[in-house]
Design a protein around this motif. Structure first.
Motif, PDB file in Angstrom:
ATOM      1  N   GLU A 237      -7.396  -4.204  -2.054  1.00 21.04           N
ATOM      2  CA  GLU A 237      -7.573  -3.481  -3.316  1.00 21.04           C
ATOM      3  C   GLU A 237      -6.891  -4.155  -4.487  1.00 21.04           C
ATOM      4  O   GLU A 237      -7.163  -3.822  -5.638  1.00 21.04           O
ATOM      5  CB  GLU A 237      -7.054  -2.054  -3.161  1.00 21.04           C
ATOM      6  N   GLU A 238      -5.992  -5.112  -4.213  1.00 22.60           N
ATOM      7  CA  GLU A 238      -5.316  -5.842  -5.279  1.00 22.60           C
ATOM      8  C   GLU A 238      -6.056  -7.121  -5.654  1.00 22.60           C
ATOM      9  O   GLU A 238      -5.529  -7.959  -6.387  1.00 22.60           O
ATOM     10  CB  GLU A 238      -3.892  -6.201  -4.837  1.00 22.60           C
ATOM     11  N   ASP A 239      -7.291  -7.288  -5.146  1.00 20.30           N
ATOM     12  CA  ASP A 239      -8.028  -8.538  -5.336  1.00 20.30           C
ATOM     13  C   ASP A 239      -7.223  -9.721  -4.794  1.00 20.30           C
ATOM     14  O   ASP A 239      -7.151 -10.784  -5.403  1.00 20.30           O
ATOM     15  CB  ASP A 239      -8.370  -8.775  -6.820  1.00 20.30           C
ATOM     16  N   ASP A 240      -6.660  -9.513  -3.631  1.00 22.70           N
ATOM     17  CA  ASP A 240      -5.720 -10.453  -3.040  1.00 22.70           C
ATOM     18  C   ASP A 240      -6.303 -11.019  -1.748  1.00 22.70           C
ATOM     19  O   ASP A 240      -6.722 -10.255  -0.870  1.00 22.70           O
ATOM     20  CB  ASP A 240      -4.405  -9.700  -2.770  1.00 22.70           C
ATOM     21  N   TYR A 241      -6.329 -12.355  -1.652  1.00 22.92           N
ATOM     22  CA  TYR A 241      -6.801 -13.026  -0.442  1.00 22.92           C
ATOM     23  C   TYR A 241      -5.641 -13.675   0.308  1.00 22.92           C
ATOM     24  O   TYR A 241      -5.808 -14.708   0.953  1.00 22.92           O
ATOM     25  CB  TYR A 241      -7.845 -14.076  -0.792  1.00 22.92           C
ATOM     26  N   LEU A 242      -4.475 -13.074   0.249  1.00 24.88           N
ATOM     27  CA  LEU A 242      -3.291 -13.662   0.867  1.00 24.88           C
ATOM     28  C   LEU A 242      -3.485 -13.844   2.366  1.00 24.88           C
ATOM     29  O   LEU A 242      -3.050 -14.851   2.941  1.00 24.88           O
ATOM     30  CB  LEU A 242      -2.070 -12.792   0.589  1.00 24.88           C
ATOM     31  N   GLY A 243      -4.150 -12.885   3.022  1.00 29.54           N
ATOM     32  CA  GLY A 243      -4.409 -13.022   4.452  1.00 29.54           C
ATOM     33  C   GLY A 243      -5.219 -14.266   4.764  1.00 29.54           C
ATOM     34  O   GLY A 243      -4.958 -14.967   5.756  1.00 29.54           O
ATOM     35  N   ASP A 244      -6.204 -14.550   3.918  1.00 33.68           N
ATOM     36  CA  ASP A 244      -7.012 -15.758   4.122  1.00 33.68           C
ATOM     37  C   ASP A 244      -6.199 -17.019   3.853  1.00 33.68           C
ATOM     38  O   ASP A 244      -6.385 -18.033   4.530  1.00 33.68           O
ATOM     39  CB  ASP A 244      -8.240 -15.723   3.210  1.00 33.68           C
ATOM     40  N   TYR A 245      -5.316 -16.976   2.866  1.00 26.75           N
ATOM     41  CA  TYR A 245      -4.449 -18.132   2.615  1.00 26.75           C
ATOM     42  C   TYR A 245      -3.601 -18.433   3.845  1.00 26.75           C
ATOM     43  O   TYR A 245      -3.390 -19.596   4.194  1.00 26.75           O
ATOM     44  CB  TYR A 245      -3.536 -17.867   1.410  1.00 26.75           C
ATOM     45  N   ARG A 246      -3.136 -17.392   4.513  1.00 27.88           N
ATOM     46  CA  ARG A 246      -2.333 -17.596   5.726  1.00 27.88           C
ATOM     47  C   ARG A 246      -3.159 -18.215   6.838  1.00 27.88           C
ATOM     48  O   ARG A 246      -2.664 -19.047   7.600  1.00 27.88           O
ATOM     49  CB  ARG A 246      -1.726 -16.260   6.167  1.00 27.88           C
ATOM     50  N   LYS A 247      -4.432 -17.811   6.931  1.00 21.71           N
ATOM     51  CA  LYS A 247      -5.304 -18.403   7.950  1.00 21.71           C
ATOM     52  C   LYS A 247      -5.571 -19.886   7.660  1.00 21.71           C
ATOM     53  O   LYS A 247      -5.583 -20.713   8.566  1.00 21.71           O
ATOM     54  CB  LYS A 247      -6.636 -17.647   7.999  1.00 21.71           C
TER      55      LYS A 247
ATOM     56  N   ALA B 247       1.807 -21.270  -0.799  1.00 21.69           N
ATOM     57  CA  ALA B 247       0.645 -21.813  -1.516  1.00 21.69           C
ATOM     58  C   ALA B 247       0.060 -20.772  -2.453  1.00 21.69           C
ATOM     59  O   ALA B 247      -0.290 -21.069  -3.609  1.00 21.69           O
ATOM     60  CB  ALA B 247      -0.414 -22.276  -0.518  1.00 21.69           C
ATOM     61  N   TRP B 248      -0.029 -19.526  -1.982  1.00 26.84           N
ATOM     62  CA  TRP B 248      -0.576 -18.446  -2.797  1.00 26.84           C
ATOM     63  C   TRP B 248       0.315 -18.155  -4.000  1.00 26.84           C
ATOM     64  O   TRP B 248      -0.142 -18.065  -5.137  1.00 26.84           O
ATOM     65  CB  TRP B 248      -0.716 -17.208  -1.915  1.00 26.84           C
ATOM     66  N   PHE B 249       1.627 -18.012  -3.737  1.00 26.98           N
ATOM     67  CA  PHE B 249       2.561 -17.658  -4.801  1.00 26.98           C
ATOM     68  C   PHE B 249       2.663 -18.763  -5.848  1.00 26.98           C
ATOM     69  O   PHE B 249       2.683 -18.494  -7.053  1.00 26.98           O
ATOM     70  CB  PHE B 249       3.939 -17.369  -4.201  1.00 26.98           C
TER      71      PHE B 249
END
Length: 235
Positions: free
Chosen positions: A143-153, A162-164
């Motif tokens: 809901e935050e328009d966040d793909y952090l999970g994908d960045y971890r993958k 990398a995301w931050f």
């Protein structure tokens, strides 16, 4: 043409900070007296930077700092009191310059000048482009328009960093506002010189700092508004 040359052409006329250092010191001392405290044993501001040191900072990152901030460094200090809590400190650590939160010199912020700061409305698209460039089709958007999970993958243990780091590209943390809140000064991009407020959630929007009339703050207008408010409170 280098980013530094382009930024130098965009710089405003010289901004002076005459009397500001003394005004901040005076209001800090007045507040200490009102609380029954004696003079502080520590300097209010960190030392100013020399022209050679500022040139070294700009050469290291390949950009020119916004004019009102670079003159603040030269005339007021490289760190000290500021809006909300305090300004981050610009220091040379092990031969390189970086911005430091709360004296944590083990984790300085190093400006990434490789692209413009990404505004909140474009952040989801920027994440998608990064993941696709790495050969991965994004799947998990919260809901935050966040793909952090994908960045971890995609990036493994380096995913969070990398995301931050990409989220702060083109900007520097300019103030520590306490409790995970931070203020950011845009150095690269069409909004160069403006400030953004970041809340402490994982991926909140970066909201522009605005004055009472809704105008977006520059570093100078933001800092002087804070100082004037403190002076009124002290009186």
């Amino acid at each position: 043409m280098s980013l530094l040359a382009v930024d130098r052409r965009a710089m405003n006329t010289h901004v002076h900070w005459s009397g500001v250092r003394e005004r901040v010191i005076a209001v800090e001392e007045a507040e200490r007296r009102s609380r029954g405290r004696g003079p502080s044993r520590y300097p209010t501001f960190e030392a100013v930077l020399t022209p050679a040191e500022i040139a070294e900072v700009e050469a290291q990152f390949g950009v020119a700092l916004p004019d009102d901030y670079r003159t603040f460094l030269a005339e007021v200090g490289a760190g000290g009191p500021g809006p909300a809590f305090e300004l981050t400190s610009l220091r040379r650590i092990d031969g390189k310059w970086g911005w430091v939160w709360a004296n944590d010199e083990d984790h300085p912020w190093l400006l990434d000048p490789s692209g413009p700061f990404v505004e909140t409305e474009n952040w989801a698209d920027q994440q998608i482009a990064t993941l696709r460039a790495a050969g991965y089709e994004p799947t998990t958007r919260d809901e935050e328009d966040d793909y952090l999970g994908d960045y971890r993958k995609v990036f493994g243990d380096a995913g969070d960093d990398a995301w931050f780091l990409q989220r702060g590209r083109g900007a520097i943390p300019i103030s520590d506002n306490g409790c995970g809140m931070t203020g950011w000064l845009i150095v690269v991009g069409p909004h160069r010189g403006e400030l953004r407020d970041r809340d402490c959630a994982v991926n909140p929007p970066y909201e522009p700092y605005v004055d009472a009339n809704g105008n977006r703050h520059t570093f100078r207008s933001w800092y002087l508004e804070w100082l004037e408010q403190r002076e009124r409170a002290a009186r």
